[in-house]
Design an enzyme around this catalytic site. Structure first.
Site, PDB file in Angstrom:
ATOM      1  N   GLU A  60       0.814  -1.216   0.000  1.00  0.00           N
ATOM      2  CA  GLU A  60       0.000   0.000   0.000  1.00  0.00           C
ATOM      3  C   GLU A  60       0.845   1.263   0.000  1.00  0.00           C
ATOM      4  O   GLU A  60       0.526   2.243  -0.682  1.00  0.00           O
ATOM      5  CB  GLU A  60      -0.953  -0.003   1.200  1.00  0.00           C
ATOM      6  N   HIS A 129      -8.676  -5.513  10.894  1.00  0.00           N
ATOM      7  CA  HIS A 129      -9.235  -5.277   9.565  1.00  0.00           C
ATOM      8  C   HIS A 129     -10.556  -4.510   9.639  1.00  0.00           C
ATOM      9  O   HIS A 129     -11.330  -4.525   8.695  1.00  0.00           O
ATOM     10  CB  HIS A 129      -9.477  -6.604   8.835  1.00  0.00           C
TER      11      HIS A 129
END
Length: 328
Positions: A60, A129
């Site tokens: 990312e 998450h």
């Protein structure tokens, strides 16, 4: 007007903007060959090819930085995070670089980039998450933060985000991807900084955004059936810029205010709204602002425990009753 899902509205927005402007492209994990982890980019690789719909490695920080570089040289990247929990490894790019480049260059550089993906607890994603990054991103000047609550808003706001010359964080919810709504086939854009009254009423103002707005509307309908209460639901649509004037107008009419969010309560967006409302509407309020948020604990994986932690219509109903003195 056709009835489409939330994910289809996002797909349409991206496809229309990529057809309109050859500088727009999409990058992220599994956005191309797999049609997107949540099928938001279904069919886009076939339409636009591998130069404009590009699968990225699990890095990312790397592909967020690639997006920044592309925006600096005149392209308009859409950077998809499979979940904004994964964006945390790219915070230097997302929160430290993107919001400040235009300011630090004295306006010489624009940064037309959209960071989008799911934020919030979703369906049993467990603690690492399930971040709701609303407050984290809204805290930073230079970012625009968009949180749609329905397919119509999702399409119009995403098209506006792609055309914006500043970095935009566009937050979605896994739980909302299958929501259906009629969406016009003709082009439309929705402006930032304009909240929407999703349900008018004069008895209590509920301020919400994203998935929380869906819950607020459910609670408002329940209270209407059971108590005849007319709850006004104000959907913020964008957290930065914030439509404070619409909130104030509503609270001054109703005299009561409840905020609803999936993020944690400490230093939250709801806390900021509560402070602003009590600063601007102190003499109009007949009760302190009541806040509803996720419990202040790491998000559990267990379904019953997650249901206990995350706000639902029952908790919102209780909060509205508390705010309006329907219960002690």
């Amino acid at each position: 007007m056709p009835l489409i899902q939330f994910r289809e509205a996002l797909n349409q927005a991206m496809c229309e903007e990529m057809q309109r402007d050859p500088e727009v492209f999409l990058i992220g994990e599994e956005v191309a060959e797999y049609d997107g982890a949540y099928k938001v980019s279904r069919g886009m690789l076939a339409k636009f090819g591998p130069q404009r719909v590009v699968d990225m490695p699990i890095s990312e920080c790397g592909f967020a930085g690639l997006g920044l570089g592309a925006a600096l040289v005149g392209l308009r990247p859409i950077v998809e995070f499979m979940t904004f929990s994964f964006s945390l490894v790219a915070l230097d790019q997302l929160l430290n670089n993107a919001p400040k480049i235009r300011y630090m260059s004295g306006g010489q550089f624009k940064l037309p980039i959209v960071f989008r993906g799911i934020s919030g607890p979703g369906r049993q994603l467990a603690a690492t998450h399930a971040w709701s990054v609303d407050a984290l991103c809204t805290h930073v000047p230079g970012l625009k933060v968009v949180v749609p609550s329905c397919p119509y808003d999702a399409k119009g706001l995403l098209k506006t985000a792609i055309r914006d010359d500043d970095p935009v964080v566009f937050l979605e919810s896994e739980s909302m991807y299958t929501l259906r709504q009629e969406v016009p086939e003709q082009e439309y854009l929705l402006p930032f900084g304009q909240a929407d009254i999703k349900r008018p009423g004069g008895d209590c103002t509920v301020v919400a955004w994203g998935q929380s707005c869906v819950i607020a509307l459910e609670a408002a309908e329940q209270l209407h059936r059971e108590n005849g209460l007319e709850v006004e639901v104000v959907d913020l649509r964008t957290l930065r810029p914030l439509d404070l004037s619409r909130i104030i107008q509503s609270v001054r009419r109703t005299g009561y205010c409840v905020t609803v969010e999936e993020g944690y309560p400490t230093c939250s967006v709801g806390a900021e709204i509560a402070a602003l409302v009590q600063e601007k509407c102190f003499d109009d309020l007949d009760h302190a602002v009541v806040r509803v948020a996720s419990l202040d604990v790491p998000m559990p994986y267990s379904k019953p425990l997650q249901e206990h932690v995350v706000p639902d219509a029952r908790r919102v109903v209780q909060a509205i009753k508390e705010a309006t003195y329907l219960q002690g």
